[in-house]
Design an enzyme around this catalytic site. Structure first.
Site, PDB file in Angstrom:
ATOM      1  N   ASP A 109      19.801 -23.658  -4.542  1.00 20.92           N
ATOM      2  CA  ASP A 109      19.529 -22.242  -4.335  1.00 20.92           C
ATOM      3  C   ASP A 109      18.564 -21.616  -5.347  1.00 20.92           C
ATOM      4  O   ASP A 109      17.617 -20.932  -4.964  1.00 20.92           O
ATOM      5  CB  ASP A 109      20.868 -21.500  -4.449  1.00 20.92           C
ATOM      6  CG  ASP A 109      21.210 -20.805  -3.160  1.00 20.92           C
ATOM      7  OD1 ASP A 109      20.447 -20.987  -2.196  1.00 20.92           O
ATOM      8  OD2 ASP A 109      22.221 -20.077  -3.131  1.00 20.92           O
ATOM      9  N   ASP A 135      25.859 -25.335  -0.843  1.00 23.90           N
ATOM     10  CA  ASP A 135      25.887 -23.876  -0.674  1.00 23.90           C
ATOM     11  C   ASP A 135      24.540 -23.277  -0.250  1.00 23.90           C
ATOM     12  O   ASP A 135      24.290 -22.096  -0.486  1.00 23.90           O
ATOM     13  CB  ASP A 135      26.395 -23.213  -1.963  1.00 23.90           C
ATOM     14  CG  ASP A 135      25.503 -23.527  -3.155  1.00 23.90           C
ATOM     15  OD1 ASP A 135      24.585 -24.370  -3.033  1.00 23.90           O
ATOM     16  OD2 ASP A 135      25.712 -22.927  -4.217  1.00 23.90           O
ATOM     17  N   ARG A 177      30.232 -24.302  -7.930  1.00 20.17           N
ATOM     18  CA  ARG A 177      29.778 -22.955  -8.298  1.00 20.17           C
ATOM     19  C   ARG A 177      30.641 -21.924  -7.588  1.00 20.17           C
ATOM     20  O   ARG A 177      31.868 -21.993  -7.722  1.00 20.17           O
ATOM     21  CB  ARG A 177      28.292 -22.773  -7.970  1.00 20.17           C
ATOM     22  CG  ARG A 177      27.625 -21.704  -8.786  1.00 20.17           C
ATOM     23  CD  ARG A 177      26.168 -21.603  -8.453  1.00 20.17           C
ATOM     24  NE  ARG A 177      25.413 -22.728  -8.974  1.00 20.17           N
ATOM     25  CZ  ARG A 177      24.941 -22.798 -10.215  1.00 20.17           C
ATOM     26  NH1 ARG A 177      25.135 -21.798 -11.045  1.00 20.17           N
ATOM     27  NH2 ARG A 177      24.261 -23.835 -10.624  1.00 20.17           N
TER      28      ARG A 177
HETATM   29  O1  F6P Z   1      24.950 -26.591  -8.849  1.00 18.49           O
HETATM   30  C1  F6P Z   1      25.566 -27.751  -9.265  1.00 18.49           C
HETATM   31  C2  F6P Z   1      26.538 -27.459 -10.378  1.00 18.49           C
HETATM   32  O2  F6P Z   1      27.070 -28.689 -10.831  1.00 18.49           O
HETATM   33  C3  F6P Z   1      27.645 -26.483 -10.038  1.00 18.49           C
HETATM   34  O3  F6P Z   1      28.678 -27.076  -9.283  1.00 18.49           O
HETATM   35  C4  F6P Z   1      28.043 -26.015 -11.411  1.00 18.49           C
HETATM   36  O4  F6P Z   1      28.603 -24.714 -11.353  1.00 18.49           O
HETATM   37  C5  F6P Z   1      26.735 -25.983 -12.144  1.00 18.49           C
HETATM   38  O5  F6P Z   1      25.861 -26.854 -11.460  1.00 18.49           O
HETATM   39  C6  F6P Z   1      26.763 -26.398 -13.598  1.00 18.49           C
HETATM   40  O6  F6P Z   1      25.487 -26.217 -14.117  1.00 18.49           O
HETATM   41  P1  F6P Z   1      24.950 -26.748 -15.499  1.00 18.49           P
HETATM   42  O7  F6P Z   1      24.589 -28.194 -15.330  1.00 18.49           O
HETATM   43  O8  F6P Z   1      23.762 -25.928 -15.775  1.00 18.49           O
HETATM   44  O9  F6P Z   1      26.059 -26.591 -16.493  1.00 18.49           O
END
Ligand code: F6P
Length: 326
Positions: A109, A135, A177
């Site tokens: 997204d 999503d 997320r």
């Molecule tokens: O969008 C993929 C995701 O793994 C989500 O499920 C999670 O909220 C987020 O990314 C975590 O992001 P980061 O790697 O920036 O901590």
């Protein structure tokens, strides 16, 4: 009417959270592009790398031996600068400076929002949906989801053994997320007693506690709760359950083990199809499209149109998951 400019040079980047199958998508984009006579340019570390002009000409060998690997050989990043108007303007200028006739953005997204801003600044952008969260509204499938949900299911199966041996309540938090797809499907597939997703609103703790008490009287040896990160409060919930029911409760947050790993067949195949579709759209002379999968077909939508779409998780499936759990 002005003749359509023939596409010659195409950039490709992966952006946002990595997702298993991104490599298969890069491989498909690069190989189908080269096969059609295009010059392919790899951009390292997503928009972050684009803003630093970190790019290189790619040949077929650059994508050898990667289809089976998790992560992304192009590397990825979440770029704060790309959220700003000056960052977006600079990114568009860099695409022009390097003669990129189009840019294929493989990501979720947030990456799509960056791509839309480039499209509005005149860059021809093609989006390929890749996120474990599933999503993205315009598509029923996103690259990485299948591997992640299978990884989550296997982890829940493993935790279940300990949960049963110790007669405990296990609360397992999965990623997603603000969406509950991973929780719903991994919970259903692992026979969880309870699935908690953000789409269902606030947690009804009293109902859960009532269920646990009732289940214990039926002789159930464990109580598995799969909770989406968008609901959160796993540790607090474990504490409350233990205090109120006397059943030992432990929370496990699966975290990043869901993001990596060798992609499943489905992710490799879908990524290959979607990557090839991105190049096909460019060869057809299309501009600013997102690749999508709907009702068994690979389709495409205008970027702007796709950004306005909304998606709802199947309430029926959620109800069935709850019905088969008791
Ligand atoms: O969008 C993929 C995701 O793994 C989500 O499920 C999670 O909220 C987020 O990314 C975590 O992001 P980061 O790697 O920036 O901590």
């Amino acid at each position: 009417m002005a003749a359509k400019k023939k596409i010659k040079i195409v950039g490709v980047l992966t952006s946002g959270g990595d997702a298993p199958g991104m490599n298969a998508a890069v491989r498909a984009v690069v190989r189908t592009g080269l096969d059609s006579g295009l010059e392919m340019v790899g951009i390292r570390r997503g928009y972050h790398g684009l803003l630093r002009e970190d790019m290189f000409s790619m040949n077929s060998r650059d994508v050898s031996d990667i289809i089976q690997r998790g992560g992304t050989v192009l590397q990825t990043a979440r770029s704060e600068r790309m959220r700003t108007a000056p960052g977006q303007k600079l990114a568009a200028e860099i695409c022009e400076k390097h003669g990129l006739d189009a840019l294929v953005v493989i990501g979720g997204d947030g990456s799509y929002r960056g791509a839309l801003s480039l499209a509005q600044l005149g860059i021809n952008v093609i989006g390929v949906p890749a996120t474990i969260d599933l999503d993205i509204a315009s598509t029923e499938y996103t690259i990485g989801y299948d591997t992640a949900v299978n990884t989550a299911m296997k982890a829940i199966d493993i935790i279940r053994d300990t949960s049963t041996s110790h007669e405990r309540c296990s609360i397992i938090e999965v990623m997603g997320r603000s969406s509950g797809y991973i929780a719903l499907e991994s919970g259903m597939a692992s026979g969880a007693e309870e699935i908690l997703i953000p789409e269902d609103g606030d947690i009804d703790v009293d109902r859960i506690i009532g269920n646990i008490r009732a289940m214990r009287t039926y002789g159930k040896k464990h109580y598995i709760i799969v909770i989406a990160e968008g609901v959160g409060h796993s540790l607090k919930l474990a504490k409350k359950i233990e205090e109120e029911t006397g059943m030992e409760a432990r929370a496990s947050i699966l975290g990043y083990l869901q993001r990596g790993g060798s992609p499943t067949v489905r992710d490799r195949v879908m990524a290959s199809m979607m990557g090839a579709k991105a190049i096909e759209l460019l060869l057809e002379g299309k501009k600013n499209r997102v690749v999508a999968y709907q009702k068994g077909h690979f389709v495409d939508f205008d970027f702007e149109e796709a950004s306005k779409m909304t998606k709802t998780l199947s309430k029926d499936m959620y109800k069935i998951a709850q019905a088969v759990a008791v």
